[in-house]
Enzyme design. Sequence first.
Site, PDB file in Angstrom:
ATOM      1  N   LYS A  30     -12.506   3.109  -7.886  1.00 26.38           N
ATOM      2  CA  LYS A  30     -13.015   4.401  -8.329  1.00 26.38           C
ATOM      3  C   LYS A  30     -13.433   4.357  -9.788  1.00 26.38           C
ATOM      4  CE  LYS A  30     -11.182   7.839  -6.390  1.00 26.38           C
ATOM      5  NZ  LYS A  30     -10.148   8.787  -5.907  1.00 26.38           N
ATOM      6  N   ARG A 100      -6.579  11.170 -10.658  1.00 24.13           N
ATOM      7  CA  ARG A 100      -6.741  10.552  -9.345  1.00 24.13           C
ATOM      8  C   ARG A 100      -6.334   9.082  -9.384  1.00 24.13           C
ATOM      9  NH1 ARG A 100     -10.961  13.478  -6.247  1.00 24.13           N
ATOM     10  NH2 ARG A 100     -11.981  15.000  -7.587  1.00 24.13           N
ATOM     11  N   GLY A 109      -6.918   8.736   1.113  1.00 19.55           N
ATOM     12  CA  GLY A 109      -5.822   9.652   1.390  1.00 19.55           C
ATOM     13  C   GLY A 109      -4.434   9.074   1.256  1.00 19.55           C
ATOM     14  N   MET A 111      -2.949   7.765  -1.511  1.00 23.03           N
ATOM     15  CA  MET A 111      -2.247   8.051  -2.757  1.00 23.03           C
ATOM     16  C   MET A 111      -2.626   9.448  -3.231  1.00 23.03           C
ATOM     17  SD  MET A 111      -2.260   4.307  -4.546  1.00 23.03           S
ATOM     18  CE  MET A 111      -4.024   4.109  -4.373  1.00 23.03           C
ATOM     19  N   ARG A 353     -18.301   4.583  -3.310  1.00 22.22           N
ATOM     20  CA  ARG A 353     -17.628   3.365  -2.871  1.00 22.22           C
ATOM     21  C   ARG A 353     -18.326   2.888  -1.605  1.00 22.22           C
ATOM     22  NH1 ARG A 353     -12.081   6.602  -1.271  1.00 22.22           N
ATOM     23  NH2 ARG A 353     -12.922   7.874   0.412  1.00 22.22           N
ATOM     24  N   HIS A 469      -9.584  13.490   7.075  1.00 22.45           N
ATOM     25  CA  HIS A 469      -8.646  12.365   7.011  1.00 22.45           C
ATOM     26  C   HIS A 469      -8.580  11.643   8.356  1.00 22.45           C
ATOM     27  CE1 HIS A 469      -4.579  10.608   7.539  1.00 22.45           C
ATOM     28  NE2 HIS A 469      -4.798  10.166   6.320  1.00 22.45           N
ATOM     29  N   SER A 778      -5.401 -31.709  20.003  1.00 22.35           N
ATOM     30  CA  SER A 778      -5.524 -30.258  19.965  1.00 22.35           C
ATOM     31  C   SER A 778      -4.214 -29.718  19.392  1.00 22.35           C
ATOM     32  CB  SER A 778      -5.758 -29.697  21.370  1.00 22.35           C
ATOM     33  OG  SER A 778      -5.883 -28.286  21.311  1.00 22.35           O
ATOM     34  N   CYS A 845      -5.710 -24.737  19.485  1.00 23.18           N
ATOM     35  CA  CYS A 845      -5.724 -23.905  20.692  1.00 23.18           C
ATOM     36  C   CYS A 845      -4.604 -22.876  20.724  1.00 23.18           C
ATOM     37  CB  CYS A 845      -5.666 -24.775  21.945  1.00 23.18           C
ATOM     38  SG  CYS A 845      -4.147 -25.738  22.105  1.00 23.18           S
ATOM     39  N   TYR A 865     -13.354 -27.797  16.460  1.00 22.57           N
ATOM     40  CA  TYR A 865     -13.464 -26.551  17.201  1.00 22.57           C
ATOM     41  C   TYR A 865     -12.179 -25.742  17.099  1.00 22.57           C
ATOM     42  CZ  TYR A 865     -10.610 -28.628  20.962  1.00 22.57           C
ATOM     43  OH  TYR A 865      -9.598 -29.203  21.671  1.00 22.57           O
TER      44      TYR A 865
END
Length: 893
Positions: A30, A100, A109, A111, A353, A469, A778, A845, A865
């Site tokens: 911000k 803020r 929302g 904080m 933002r 919100h 693998s 895997c 892979y």
Amino acid sequence: MNEVTTKWVYNFGAGHDEGRAELRNLLGGKGANLAEMANIGLPVPPGFTITTDVCTAFYANGSRYPADLEAQVHEALARVERAVGLKFGDATKPLLVSVRSGARVSMPGMMDTVLNLGLNDETVRGLVAASGDERFAWDSYRRFIQMFGSVVLGVDHHRFEEIIEQAKIDAGVVEDTALTAHQWEEVVEAYQSLVLNETGKPFPQSPAEQLWSAIGAVFGSWMNTRAITYRRLHDIPSEWGTAVNVQAMVFGNMGTDCATGVCFTRDPSTGENIFYGEFLVNAQGEDVVAGIRTPQPLSKLRAKPGEVSMEEALPEAYGELLRVRETLENHYKDMQDIEFTVQSNKLYMLQTRSGKRTAPASLRIAVEMAESGLISREEAITRINPASLDQLLHPMLDPNAKRVLISRGLPASPGAASGLVVFSADEAEMRSQKGEAVILVRVETSPEDIHGMHAARGILTTRGGMTSHAAVVARGMGRPCVSGAGGVAVDYGSQTLSAGGRMIRAGEVITIDGATGEIFAGYVAMIEPKVSGHFGTMMTWADDVRTLAVRTNAETPLDAETARRFGAEGIGLCRTEHMFFDPSRIGAVRQMIMAADEDGRRSALEKLLPFQRDDFVALFRIMAGLPVTIRLLDPPLHEFLPHGEHELAEVATALGVDMATMQRRAADLSEANPMLGHRGCRLGITYPEIYEMQAQAIFEAAIIVGEETGAAPVPEIMIPLVSSRRELEITRAQVDRIAKEVFSAKGKRIEYQVGTMIELPRAALLADRIAEVGDFFSFGTNDLTQTTYGLSRDDAGKFLPKYVESGIFDKDPFISLDRDGVGLLVRIAAEKGRQTKPALKLGICGEHGGDPASIAFCQEIGLDYVSCSPYRVPVARLAAAQAAIGTRTDRTA
């Protein structure tokens, strides 16, 4: 020698801009963007940012500020006073400020914010005189007491709302805006009495005390429960801290030529290139995002009958906002989420933002920006969170399914969900942990509901707009959400919702469609999603960039077909034991287990052979010449036997053996620690006939498919749980012998490979020797994580969250690969294996094959892979492309 003073405070606005967008880590998102907007000439009220370093120091030093902070804040506040011609705490021309939070990444929302700070019983009268509007001044004062009382003093905000509701009842009005100045003054008195009763102290009248209390509350909110939960869900480190932004107030609640609003430069739900947002006349920002009043659309085109758009109500300010939209998107080269206020027809920018968006919107925005030349294709690829693609890969409502529509709301976050109605976040979380699908139904959500929103399959609110919100958080989480459903009446007391002439109780089922805003009674059938359009374009771009192949873990035709549809380039793990549990063959499996000798086992295995052969034929056909890695039987044999007395008796009867024999065999097979017991290659060595049958089925299936298609598949036969060269040598010899026998009998030969799964630390450390007799490795990172940590994946969930919360583990190591320990073993095995055999094929895997952070590690160490579950294949394709881009960037940096 003068001591260097740390700069804790950065100014912005009124031509004195010390920050910029690149200082996000120091100033928070911000603060950095306020400075950046001021730098490019947009109208930003002046103010200053207290850096994230102060937050870090605050928590490191027992909630104490750096010694020189107060002086720097005093100097910055004086600069704001000079810029606006007002004075903080002055009884005649008071400066009011907002306080803020502002973390480096957006946490909507999570904080705390305080507006109108600086008002007290004296300055409110100065505000009356300065503004000429008594009602506005008292409305601003009651807002300040309510926010400060809730955020700083800990008074339940619902207690304040109860006072307002009673005031409206007494006055016979519905809207807050209908209350008079005198009535707001009475509300202020009631608020002050409430604060005194709840805290034992009068509401603070010193503006300086108010300011430092609010700054402390913002820093304190970094560690509140909802912020901690949000950080955990979004992998945000706690050490980042938050900045605090103190800014001169501009007022959207001074009359009909004033307004406040939230807008997006593109539609955050669909990604369409249209200006999208909402505003409220005569209101402050919290009114829009809190869903207390239902806001109005910005443009005439989006206005429904009875609504008045900003384009109509405030045409000059709307025209300026359109110019700001274009400026910001071209400057940041991304869709922006903007907060603004209009005071006396003049537009002020309070925040910009990168806007949170759904997965479809994210794809569309990235693709269309790349196609227009605003960003490159590689930049577009990096814009998409791979995990967010899950939102696209799950069922939607079947358009042909029967449904009972009970109401409609706003389509706040796309996707469809069915579940049991619950009315509290706590119940949503509790029922979800039991495996129940729930829909969280609220009048409006608040940041305290985040844990329940995450646990729920979908969210329904009766109040609030598309930027409320509930809508913003649901989109970020990928949860379907319908908001602003005014036709639904919620009664928390009776635990019911009423809509469309129906009453639905807690625990009954509803279905919501977040793409249309529709709400249905009961379950509605769903259909599988289709991959096309912008998704297909992005996947094509990703495939052009990535170097890692992406396979799937699959052993059924359905899984294999699903994975192919999602772009899998073969099977990286076929778990053959899953095939054995089919009802048509489990009897033969149990007969094999109960056999007294090898001949008995071979007799049972002959019955299994055609089933296994058909399994592999089906997979080879679907994979159409792509590699298929088949893991031979891995789990201990006792897993195929029932455990209860009744089930054991049934199996004994079916097999023609007495109960005592069955019980003895079950006892013989039982193990104290099956995970480390008689399984994997140990089965293949002690009962070679099992692996021989499986190898025969594989080779015969490959030959059948080769004859059908003219291009035989190249099966990759994987031996599990190897810890030594000799184990692989013995089991490979078995496979090679069966291959020769099948080739001789069929008069055909095919190419094949034999390799192993590296899932034991010893195998990783001795990988150079094992590679001498293996064609590929693998990495089975599920078991490798268990054996490295000494953790049972099935049991560790009882304490792993505490370990993550305590900072012992950064993440659950079964979800994201532990680079330092398990990853080091994988790296060692890869390096040692390729020292012996430079062309050794390497893959992964385990479940980590679908985790973006783990995929980046696989790219880094040079694997060939990754393999993952079918629905994670697109996630892995995109993550692999981002990993390839990241590797190139690192090399050129």
